[in-house]
Enzyme design. Structure first.
Site, PDB file in Angstrom:
ATOM      1  N   LYS A 172      -2.847 -30.326  36.559  1.00 57.29           N
ATOM      2  CA  LYS A 172      -3.926 -30.131  35.587  1.00 57.29           C
ATOM      3  C   LYS A 172      -4.956 -29.167  36.162  1.00 57.29           C
ATOM      4  O   LYS A 172      -5.282 -29.241  37.357  1.00 57.29           O
ATOM      5  CB  LYS A 172      -4.561 -31.492  35.285  1.00 57.29           C
ATOM      6  N   SER A 183      -7.224 -35.905  27.679  1.00 55.71           N
ATOM      7  CA  SER A 183      -7.462 -34.504  27.958  1.00 55.71           C
ATOM      8  C   SER A 183      -6.356 -33.845  28.776  1.00 55.71           C
ATOM      9  O   SER A 183      -6.311 -32.620  28.865  1.00 55.71           O
ATOM     10  CB  SER A 183      -8.779 -34.342  28.708  1.00 55.71           C
ATOM     11  N   SER A 204      -7.289 -40.308  29.633  1.00 55.90           N
ATOM     12  CA  SER A 204      -6.716 -38.964  29.595  1.00 55.90           C
ATOM     13  C   SER A 204      -5.354 -38.775  30.247  1.00 55.90           C
ATOM     14  O   SER A 204      -4.763 -37.709  30.099  1.00 55.90           O
ATOM     15  CB  SER A 204      -7.682 -37.959  30.208  1.00 55.90           C
TER      16      SER A 204
HETATM   17  N1  GLN Z   1     -10.976 -39.065  25.512  1.00 56.57           N
HETATM   18  C1  GLN Z   1     -11.969 -39.525  26.435  1.00 56.57           C
HETATM   19  C2  GLN Z   1     -13.147 -38.585  26.436  1.00 56.57           C
HETATM   20  O1  GLN Z   1     -13.149 -37.698  25.665  1.00 56.57           O
HETATM   21  C3  GLN Z   1     -11.375 -39.686  27.798  1.00 56.57           C
HETATM   22  C4  GLN Z   1     -11.275 -38.424  28.540  1.00 56.57           C
HETATM   23  C5  GLN Z   1     -10.731 -38.594  29.914  1.00 56.57           C
HETATM   24  O2  GLN Z   1     -10.160 -39.630  30.245  1.00 56.57           O
HETATM   25  N2  GLN Z   1     -10.938 -37.580  30.719  1.00 56.57           N
HETATM   26  O3  GLN Z   1     -14.058 -38.733  27.172  1.00 56.57           O
END
Ligand code: GLN
Length: 488
Positions: free
Chosen positions: A68, A143, A167
């Site tokens: 990532k 994400s 994420s």
């Molecule tokens: N979807 C969640 C957010 O927007 C989690 C994101 C994540 O785990 N980095 O914060």
């Protein structure tokens, strides 16, 4: 026909070690696959190796891994999905990536993601959305959407992601692969671009549970560069358990809320499978868990507002405007460099921390966080695991939720509580279901959470269940990574 790209990481590493597979040819095949990326999963792919001798010893000997783009990689562009870091070349490499390399892994590419890991659909990337390999009109989740799409789409054998509120688990669920968020502190965060430091944790996205265990074993451990990293005590073994007898699985009442009919069916069927393997299903109460989303969307933005203050046009990446006026330069750089969701979070977080509101928002959310951790501790006094659907829905259409941030945040309903409690959780593909409203069937994830540092036990249970479900075997014809043919 099955070729080297069909192998799991464990299988490929074994073949390379036995000299039945050439590491150089294997890497080259994956490089070609990654170069054919039509999903916008990659932001950067590795150039052809220079011929320098590569380390092949280790549990990941010779295996390419997608990373990532939130992990700093020395001399390799690292953007965290943000335009504000365009052109940024980190002067050092994240510990997680260094550990993969020490185990013999090789970086195949850097994957697309929601900007600064804020999002659940990958549509917040400054570099365009990632497409779901099962249906290119749908999101891969976020994400870590690029990492999930790369693994699911046959563009990488495994990938590294990060999980702050879901994420890793949610995109793994939406793409039909395995995603593991380890206990907070299991893996070093050094060199992982910070979103919400008290929640951020790195973990693997893989084709199966064995590969997740293999990567976790390579990644975990104490790191003097991250004071919150403690590692996992004892040796992690590859899982081998075949039944679930003697194990109790807690189903919280909130497991019903806002869940699509097809997802609920697969969830129920998986509970029956657990019983078929000798496991026991019990109801548990997590009374504060339904406040998870409200608490998370105060705490995570609060931490983000502070973490993202460093992007000021002076020290990193892009600088815009100013003409000698420092304040104007800050303003122009930040307003042009950050996307809409990141700005929303910075404003929400700054507000929640401002004097006069701190107790009402941040303080209150911290109390909810403590309550949720207590809920899990109470539940684990009676059960071995807590299980829920990973995501309330299957992959949704691109654009379906972009205009409604609250609808987008609800994707994280089942994953956020574990993040707030700091406990490990895994998502495994449990079946296929049609979305509400109809359409072709898409993957459904099943989430299993365990007490802190009980990763070995978690992986054993996930492995037994995965074997019984047989997702990769049952749905072979539909699985995108199975369709990838090598040239020649
Ligand atoms: N979807 C969640 C957010 O927007 C989690 C994101 C994540 O785990 N980095 O914060």
């Amino acid at each position: 026909m099955a070729g080297p790209l069909d192998l799991t990481v464990a299988e490929a590493a074994a073949k390379i070690a036995a000299t039945e597979l050439s590491a150089a040819e294997y890497f080259e095949s994956w490089r070609e696959a990654a170069a054919g990326d039509e999903l916008n999963a990659y932001l950067w792919t590795a150039p052809a190796p220079s011929g320098a001798r590569e380390k092949l010893e280790g549990t990941l000997g010779g295996v390419p891994i997608a990373v990532k783009d939130i992990f700093c990689t020395e001399g390799v562009p690292t953007t965290a999905g943000s335009r504000i870091l365009e052109g940024y070349l980190p002067p050092y490499t994240a510990t997680a990536v260094r550990r993969l390399r020490e185990a013999g892994g090789r970086v195949l590419g850097k994957t697309n993601m929601d900007e600064f890991a804020m999002g659940s659909s990958n549509e917040n990337s400054g570099y365009g959305p990632v497409l779901n390999p099962w249906d290119r009109g749908r999101v891969p989740g976020g994400s870590s959407g690029g990492s999930a799409a790369a693994v699911a789409g046959g563009l990488a054998p495994a990938a590294l992601g990060t999980d702050t509120g879901g994420s890793i688990r949610q995109p793994a669920a939406l793409c039909g692969i395995v995603g593991l968020k380890p206990t907070y502190g299991a893996i070093s965060r050094y060199g992982m671009i910070a979103f919400a430091s008290s929640l951020d944790q790195c973990g693997p996205l893989t084709r199966d549970v064995t590969d997740a265990a293999l990567l976790l074993a390579a990644l975990q451990g104490r790191d003097p560069c991250d004071a919150t990293s403690v590692g996992i005590e004892g040796r992690l073994a590859l899982p081998s358990r075949e039944d679930l007898s003697g194990l109790r699985f807690g189903v919280p009442s909130l497991a019903e809320e806002g869940v699509e009919a097809g997802v609920r069916e697969v969830f129920e069927a998986t509970l029956q499978r657990i019983e078929g393997l000798g496991g026991e299903i019990v109801e548990v109460q997590l009374p504060s868990a339904e406040l998870g989303i409200s608490a998370y969307y105060v705490l995570a933005p609060a931490e983000a507002s502070s973490n993202l203050a460093r992007y000021d046009g002076v020290r990193y990446g892009v600088r815009r405007g100013g003409d000698g006026d420092l304040l104007e330069m800050y303003e122009t750089t930040r307003s042009e460099g950050f996307g809409a969701e990141v700005k929303r979070r910075i404003m929400l977080g700054t507000y929640a921390l401002s004097s006069g509101y701190y107790d009402a928002y941040y303080g209150q959310a911290q109390k909810v966080r403590t309550r949720i951790a207590e809920d899990f501790a109470n539940a684990f006094a009676a059960v071995d695991f807590v299980v829920t659907p990973t995501s309330p829905s299957v992959a949704f259409e691109l654009g379906a939720k972009t205009a409604d941030p609250l609808a987008m945040y609800m994707n994280d309903f089942f994953t956020v509580p574990m993040s707030l409690a700091g406990i490990p959780a895994i998502s495994i593909p449990a079946g296929l279901a049609a979305p509400d409203g109809g359409g072709a069937e898409l993957p459904v994830g099943f989430q299993i959470a365990a007490p802190a540092f009980a990763e070995q036990k978690l992986l054993e249970a996930a492995f037994a269940l995965e074997t019984a479900i047989g997702f990769n075997r049952e749905h072979a014809a539909a699985i995108p990574w199975k369709g990838v043919e090598e040239d020649g």
